[in-house]
Design a protein around this motif. Structure first.
Motif, PDB file in Angstrom:
ATOM      1  N   MET A  33      -1.327   0.016  -9.296  1.00 23.86           N
ATOM      2  CA  MET A  33      -0.434   1.118  -9.036  1.00 23.86           C
ATOM      3  C   MET A  33      -0.491   1.505  -7.560  1.00 23.86           C
ATOM      4  O   MET A  33       0.538   1.695  -6.939  1.00 23.86           O
ATOM      5  N   ILE A  34      -1.702   1.663  -7.048  1.00 19.52           N
ATOM      6  CA  ILE A  34      -1.854   2.033  -5.639  1.00 19.52           C
ATOM      7  C   ILE A  34      -1.336   0.924  -4.742  1.00 19.52           C
ATOM      8  O   ILE A  34      -0.730   1.189  -3.709  1.00 19.52           O
ATOM      9  N   ARG A  35      -1.522  -0.317  -5.157  1.00 19.49           N
ATOM     10  CA  ARG A  35      -1.003  -1.443  -4.372  1.00 19.49           C
ATOM     11  C   ARG A  35       0.510  -1.369  -4.246  1.00 19.49           C
ATOM     12  O   ARG A  35       1.085  -1.624  -3.189  1.00 19.49           O
ATOM     13  N   ILE A  36       1.168  -1.000  -5.347  1.00 16.62           N
ATOM     14  CA  ILE A  36       2.632  -0.908  -5.323  1.00 16.62           C
ATOM     15  C   ILE A  36       3.063   0.182  -4.362  1.00 16.62           C
ATOM     16  O   ILE A  36       3.999   0.007  -3.575  1.00 16.62           O
ATOM     17  N   ILE A  37       2.387   1.347  -4.406  1.00 18.34           N
ATOM     18  CA  ILE A  37       2.745   2.447  -3.507  1.00 18.34           C
ATOM     19  C   ILE A  37       2.537   2.032  -2.058  1.00 18.34           C
ATOM     20  O   ILE A  37       3.389   2.290  -1.196  1.00 18.34           O
ATOM     21  N   ARG A  38       1.426   1.365  -1.758  1.00 10.02           N
ATOM     22  CA  ARG A  38       1.175   0.914  -0.386  1.00 10.02           C
ATOM     23  C   ARG A  38       2.245  -0.080   0.057  1.00 10.02           C
ATOM     24  O   ARG A  38       2.728  -0.042   1.184  1.00 10.02           O
ATOM     25  N   ARG A  39       2.597  -1.001  -0.828  1.00 10.50           N
ATOM     26  CA  ARG A  39       3.603  -1.996  -0.496  1.00 10.50           C
ATOM     27  C   ARG A  39       4.951  -1.329  -0.230  1.00 10.50           C
ATOM     28  O   ARG A  39       5.656  -1.662   0.719  1.00 10.50           O
ATOM     29  N   LEU A  40       5.312  -0.352  -1.068  1.00  3.76           N
ATOM     30  CA  LEU A  40       6.569   0.362  -0.856  1.00  3.76           C
ATOM     31  C   LEU A  40       6.531   1.147   0.448  1.00  3.76           C
ATOM     32  O   LEU A  40       7.528   1.231   1.167  1.00  3.76           O
ATOM     33  N   HIS A  41       5.386   1.729   0.746  1.00  6.96           N
ATOM     34  CA  HIS A  41       5.255   2.502   1.970  1.00  6.96           C
ATOM     35  C   HIS A  41       5.411   1.599   3.201  1.00  6.96           C
ATOM     36  O   HIS A  41       6.057   1.973   4.180  1.00  6.96           O
ATOM     37  N   ARG A  42       4.813   0.400   3.153  1.00  9.44           N
ATOM     38  CA  ARG A  42       4.919  -0.540   4.277  1.00  9.44           C
ATOM     39  C   ARG A  42       6.351  -1.020   4.480  1.00  9.44           C
ATOM     40  O   ARG A  42       6.777  -1.293   5.581  1.00  9.44           O
ATOM     41  N   THR A  43       7.091  -1.161   3.384  1.00 12.67           N
ATOM     42  CA  THR A  43       8.462  -1.660   3.499  1.00 12.67           C
ATOM     43  C   THR A  43       9.428  -0.566   3.912  1.00 12.67           C
ATOM     44  O   THR A  43      10.609  -0.826   4.112  1.00 12.67           O
ATOM     45  N   ALA A  91       9.936   2.496   2.167  1.00  9.54           N
ATOM     46  CA  ALA A  91      10.553   3.188   1.046  1.00  9.54           C
ATOM     47  C   ALA A  91      10.620   4.680   1.323  1.00  9.54           C
ATOM     48  O   ALA A  91       9.762   5.251   1.973  1.00  9.54           O
ATOM     49  N   THR A  92      11.626   5.282   0.804  1.00  8.59           N
ATOM     50  CA  THR A  92      11.825   6.708   1.045  1.00  8.59           C
ATOM     51  C   THR A  92      10.940   7.544   0.134  1.00  8.59           C
ATOM     52  O   THR A  92      10.432   7.062  -0.888  1.00  8.59           O
ATOM     53  N   ALA A  93      10.778   8.800   0.501  1.00 13.06           N
ATOM     54  CA  ALA A  93       9.944   9.713  -0.271  1.00 13.06           C
ATOM     55  C   ALA A  93      10.464   9.908  -1.689  1.00 13.06           C
ATOM     56  O   ALA A  93       9.678   9.941  -2.636  1.00 13.06           O
ATOM     57  N   PRO A  94      11.788  10.037  -1.909  1.00 14.34           N
ATOM     58  CA  PRO A  94      12.255  10.197  -3.295  1.00 14.34           C
ATOM     59  C   PRO A  94      11.925   8.990  -4.170  1.00 14.34           C
ATOM     60  O   PRO A  94      11.610   9.127  -5.346  1.00 14.34           O
ATOM     61  N   ARG A  95      11.990   7.796  -3.592  1.00 20.65           N
ATOM     62  CA  ARG A  95      11.656   6.596  -4.372  1.00 20.65           C
ATOM     63  C   ARG A  95      10.173   6.581  -4.726  1.00 20.65           C
ATOM     64  O   ARG A  95       9.789   6.229  -5.844  1.00 20.65           O
ATOM     65  N   LEU A  96       9.294   6.965  -3.806  1.00 19.23           N
ATOM     66  CA  LEU A  96       7.864   7.053  -4.086  1.00 19.23           C
ATOM     67  C   LEU A  96       7.586   8.116  -5.136  1.00 19.23           C
ATOM     68  O   LEU A  96       6.749   7.930  -6.035  1.00 19.23           O
ATOM     69  N   ALA A  97       8.274   9.247  -5.061  1.00 22.65           N
ATOM     70  CA  ALA A  97       8.087  10.318  -6.034  1.00 22.65           C
ATOM     71  C   ALA A  97       8.517   9.867  -7.426  1.00 22.65           C
ATOM     72  O   ALA A  97       7.870  10.181  -8.430  1.00 22.65           O
ATOM     73  N   LEU A 151       8.544   6.795  -8.564  1.00 23.74           N
ATOM     74  CA  LEU A 151       7.545   5.838  -9.039  1.00 23.74           C
ATOM     75  C   LEU A 151       6.298   6.564  -9.531  1.00 23.74           C
ATOM     76  O   LEU A 151       5.736   6.222 -10.574  1.00 23.74           O
ATOM     77  N   LEU A 152       5.855   7.571  -8.819  1.00 22.31           N
ATOM     78  CA  LEU A 152       4.692   8.341  -9.210  1.00 22.31           C
ATOM     79  C   LEU A 152       4.947   9.082 -10.522  1.00 22.31           C
ATOM     80  O   LEU A 152       4.103   9.111 -11.407  1.00 22.31           O
ATOM     81  N   ALA A 153       6.115   9.661 -10.684  1.00 20.41           N
ATOM     82  CA  ALA A 153       6.462  10.374 -11.911  1.00 20.41           C
ATOM     83  C   ALA A 153       6.501   9.417 -13.097  1.00 20.41           C
ATOM     84  O   ALA A 153       6.018   9.736 -14.190  1.00 20.41           O
ATOM     85  N   THR A 154       7.051   8.232 -12.887  1.00 22.00           N
ATOM     86  CA  THR A 154       7.108   7.234 -13.961  1.00 22.00           C
ATOM     87  C   THR A 154       5.702   6.815 -14.387  1.00 22.00           C
ATOM     88  O   THR A 154       5.406   6.710 -15.579  1.00 22.00           O
ATOM     89  N   SER A 155       4.838   6.592 -13.413  1.00 21.11           N
ATOM     90  CA  SER A 155       3.484   6.169 -13.758  1.00 21.11           C
ATOM     91  C   SER A 155       2.720   7.278 -14.485  1.00 21.11           C
ATOM     92  O   SER A 155       1.974   7.024 -15.421  1.00 21.11           O
ATOM     93  N   LEU A 156       2.906   8.533 -14.091  1.00 20.97           N
ATOM     94  CA  LEU A 156       2.256   9.645 -14.796  1.00 20.97           C
ATOM     95  C   LEU A 156       2.778   9.763 -16.223  1.00 20.97           C
ATOM     96  O   LEU A 156       2.017  10.044 -17.149  1.00 20.97           O
ATOM     97  N   LEU A 157       4.070   9.541 -16.416  1.00 18.55           N
ATOM     98  CA  LEU A 157       4.641   9.587 -17.752  1.00 18.55           C
ATOM     99  C   LEU A 157       4.040   8.502 -18.636  1.00 18.55           C
ATOM    100  O   LEU A 157       3.691   8.741 -19.790  1.00 18.55           O
ATOM    101  N   LEU A 158       3.921   7.306 -18.093  1.00 18.17           N
ATOM    102  CA  LEU A 158       3.317   6.210 -18.859  1.00 18.17           C
ATOM    103  C   LEU A 158       1.870   6.512 -19.227  1.00 18.17           C
ATOM    104  O   LEU A 158       1.418   6.209 -20.327  1.00 18.17           O
ATOM    105  N   LEU A 159       1.122   7.113 -18.320  1.00 17.73           N
ATOM    106  CA  LEU A 159      -0.270   7.460 -18.609  1.00 17.73           C
ATOM    107  C   LEU A 159      -0.362   8.502 -19.714  1.00 17.73           C
ATOM    108  O   LEU A 159      -1.238   8.432 -20.572  1.00 17.73           O
TER     109      LEU A 159
END
Length: 107
Positions: A1-11, A13-19, A21-29
């Motif tokens: 999960m953290i790898r995906i966020i880092r990869r998106l950040h390096r490419t 990615a905008t803040a709404p897209r990161l948010a 992704l984070l919301a989706t991962s919290l929902l799955l958890l």
């Protein structure tokens, strides 16, 4: 999960897209939480007591004609003087026969 966020950040990615992704991962958890193992405080209880199909084998035994004889039991064993009654017993830490002078009873 953290790898995906880092990869998106390096490419870039905008803040709404990161948010999102984070919301989706919290929902799955939160959806997987009921599937996680029970707390260590809860103990498993057996529904039925285990049943033995036959009597348990003795811990210490002697052999006679391919059969196990429990410690303290007598059996008719073959000796140089013919078949004799013998008592299965323990000598220090080894099982041994104590042979008597009595011949085996005839049936």
């Amino acid at each position: 999960m953290i790898r995906i966020i880092r990869r998106l950040h390096r490419t870039g990615a905008t803040a709404p897209r990161l948010a999102a992704l984070l919301a989706t991962s919290l929902l799955l958890l939160t959806l997987q939480a009921p599937l996680l193992p029970a707390q260590a405080q809860e103990h498993a209880e057996a529904l039925d007591q285990p049943r033995l199909a036959q009597a348990p084998e003795p811990y210490c035994f002697c052999w006679s004609d391919g059969k196990k004889i429990a410690e303290g039991a007598t059996a008719c064993i073959r000796t140089t003087k013919g078949r004799r009654l013998a008592l299965c017993g323990r000598v220090i830490n080894m099982m041994s026969w104590e042979v008597s002078e009595n011949p085996c009873p005839e049936s």
